[in-house]
Scaffold this active site. Structure first.
Site, PDB file in Angstrom:
ATOM      1  CB  SER A  48      -0.961  -0.055   1.188  1.00  0.00           C
ATOM      2  OG  SER A  48      -1.967   0.916   1.101  1.00  0.00           O
ATOM      3  CG  ASP A  78      -6.741  -3.228  -4.014  1.00  0.00           C
ATOM      4  OD1 ASP A  78      -7.467  -2.220  -3.815  1.00  0.00           O
ATOM      5  OD2 ASP A  78      -5.542  -3.265  -3.670  1.00  0.00           O
ATOM      6  CG  HIS A 135      -5.534  -2.521  -0.155  1.00  0.00           C
ATOM      7  ND1 HIS A 135      -4.908  -1.996  -1.255  1.00  0.00           N
ATOM      8  CD2 HIS A 135      -4.935  -1.937   0.926  1.00  0.00           C
ATOM      9  CE1 HIS A 135      -3.978  -1.127  -0.878  1.00  0.00           C
ATOM     10  NE2 HIS A 135      -3.969  -1.089   0.449  1.00  0.00           N
TER      11      HIS A 135
END
Length: 421
Positions: free
Chosen positions: A199, A364, A398
């Site tokens: 991320s 995602d 994610h």
């Protein structure tokens, strides 16, 4: 003890203990850079701290360090601490220093710098968010904490500023990461390091690499494996900044920091959609007007931010977003697709304090496919980029990228492939 000194002492201890020759011979060392909110923070309060209400901090003032983020056990036992902890996590902007800092009277430090221990939370749900499962998967193929596996947690509230502007916390993080990479390489037979990010940790790492000499990068970085990040931010991140009412009245610490965000964090502005990716596409829609990435300053003003805050977005955060470049080291990008991901927010009545209608696209769940395609263009089109591979894993979220068994297997295989190349 200063964080950098603690890191040096920890690394010297590792050096003295020694490392098995068999491990050194087979694997390149890995340094993990986690995602947003995955750096644990300790705090201590001085008499200068002014709590927002009775009981907030009074008992902790002058009592030394305590866990500020995230103390799941304490919050479960005393929910009244939600507001206190949210207040103590706030940042303020110091116009004299030209930089962000803690609220007066609050001192903070990142926990377990240089190790992956800070990825382990007392909240079982955080295992699926903060790389703990990835650490266990890497240990399953021969990696060992403190030998050839290290972590680089950071204070997720801060962000890199445009070149030439003060950004003390990010500069300190960069110095620690550079030192960690160098010593890790030396301790592992001078092998270059595989940097694995998740991320926003990928954004910080790309910016870190861009601010190091190319000769250093190519000496010490074997491969960059970046999980769940494109370039260009996400419309989803415009929502946390929309409602100051929700952020000011959290029902939980997660509601304040994770769900609705914290309007004071410098990092929130680093996640906003980039004009380079989204252009004039409407991202926030009301009855009276729409806001695109090119209208971000107007949107922030409409959401209640002052002219000074909007100016900081323009001068500190936006130039970093627009200036992202290929890392010029071998790189593999792995992203999930096939999951509904916010493309637009509709506040039809113009009330940003309400719940928006969400218009979804592909991604995602947090990272839009548009930003992944933009990353492919940015890096794939750079003639100096030595190697770039983009992998899309269907139906992967994610957080599923670093917690689902099938995704973890693919990620670990790519790390091993990078090590063997």
């Amino acid at each position: 003890m200063a964080p950098q000194l603690r890191l040096v002492l920890a690394i010297l201890l590792i050096y003295l203990i020694g490392t098995p020759t068999s491990v050194l011979a087979s694997l390149h060392p890995v340094v993990l850079v986690p995602g947003n909110t995955c750096g644990q923070l300790d705090a201590r309060l001085t008499d200068e701290y002014e709590p927002p209400g009775p009981g907030c901090g009074v008992l902790k003032q002058g009592r030394g360090w305590f866990r500020l983020w995230e103390n799941f056990t304490a919050l479960q036992e005393d929910p009244s601490l939600f507001r206190c902890y949210a207040d103590q996590l706030r940042l303020v902007y110091d116009p004299v220093a030209g930089d962000y800092r803690n609220v007066p009277g609050v001192e903070t430090r990142v926990v377990s710098i240089g190790t992956t221990r800070s990825f382990r939370f007392d909240d079982p749900a955080r295992k699926n968010v903060c790389m703990e499962a990835l650490v266990e998967a890497l240990e399953g193929v021969g990696y060992s904490e403190g030998v050839n596996l290290f972590g680089a947690p950071y204070d997720f509230r801060y962000a890199p500023a445009a070149p030439g502007l003060p950004s003390r916390v990010f500069s300190e993080f960069s110095s620690r990461l550079k030192l960690l990479i160098k010593v890790t390489s030396r301790r592992n037979g001078n092998k270059p390091v595989i940097l694995v990010t998740h991320s926003i940790g990928g954004l910080f790492s790309m910016e870190f690499l861009d601010r190091t000499p190319l000769s250093w990068r190519r000496r010490f970085i074997k491969h960059l494996v970046m999980l769940c990040l494109g370039v260009g931010g996400s419309p989803l991140n415009m929502w946390p900044l929309a409602s100051k009412t929700l952020a000011a009245n959290p029902s939980s610490l997660q509601a304040s920091v994770l769900t609705y965000g914290n309007r004071s964090f410098a990092s929130m502005f680093s996640l906003l959609p980039s004009p380079n990716v989204y252009g004039n596409t409407p991202l926030v829609i009301t009855r009276d007007r729409s806001y695109s990435a090119q209208d971000m300053a107007d949107y922030l003003a409409a959401a209640g931010f002052s002219e000074n805050v909007v100016a900081r977005y323009r001068t500190r955060a936006l130039p970093v977003t627009l200036g992202l470049r290929a890392p010029l080291v071998p790189m593999t990008s792995i992203n999930g697709i096939g999951v509904p991901t916010v493309d637009k927010l509709v506040f039809w009545d113009g009330n940003f304090c309400g719940m928006p209608q969400l218009v979804n696209g592909d991604g995602d769940g947090q990272i839009n496919v548009q930003t992944v395609l933009a990353l492919q263009g940015l890096i794939g089109d750079d003639p100096e980029q030595p190697y770039f591979k983009s992998i899309l894993i269907p139906n992967t979220t994610h957080k599923g990228m670093i917690s689902d068994e099938s995704a973890l297997k693919r990620v670990v295989n790519e790390i091993l492939r990078a090590s063997a190349s």
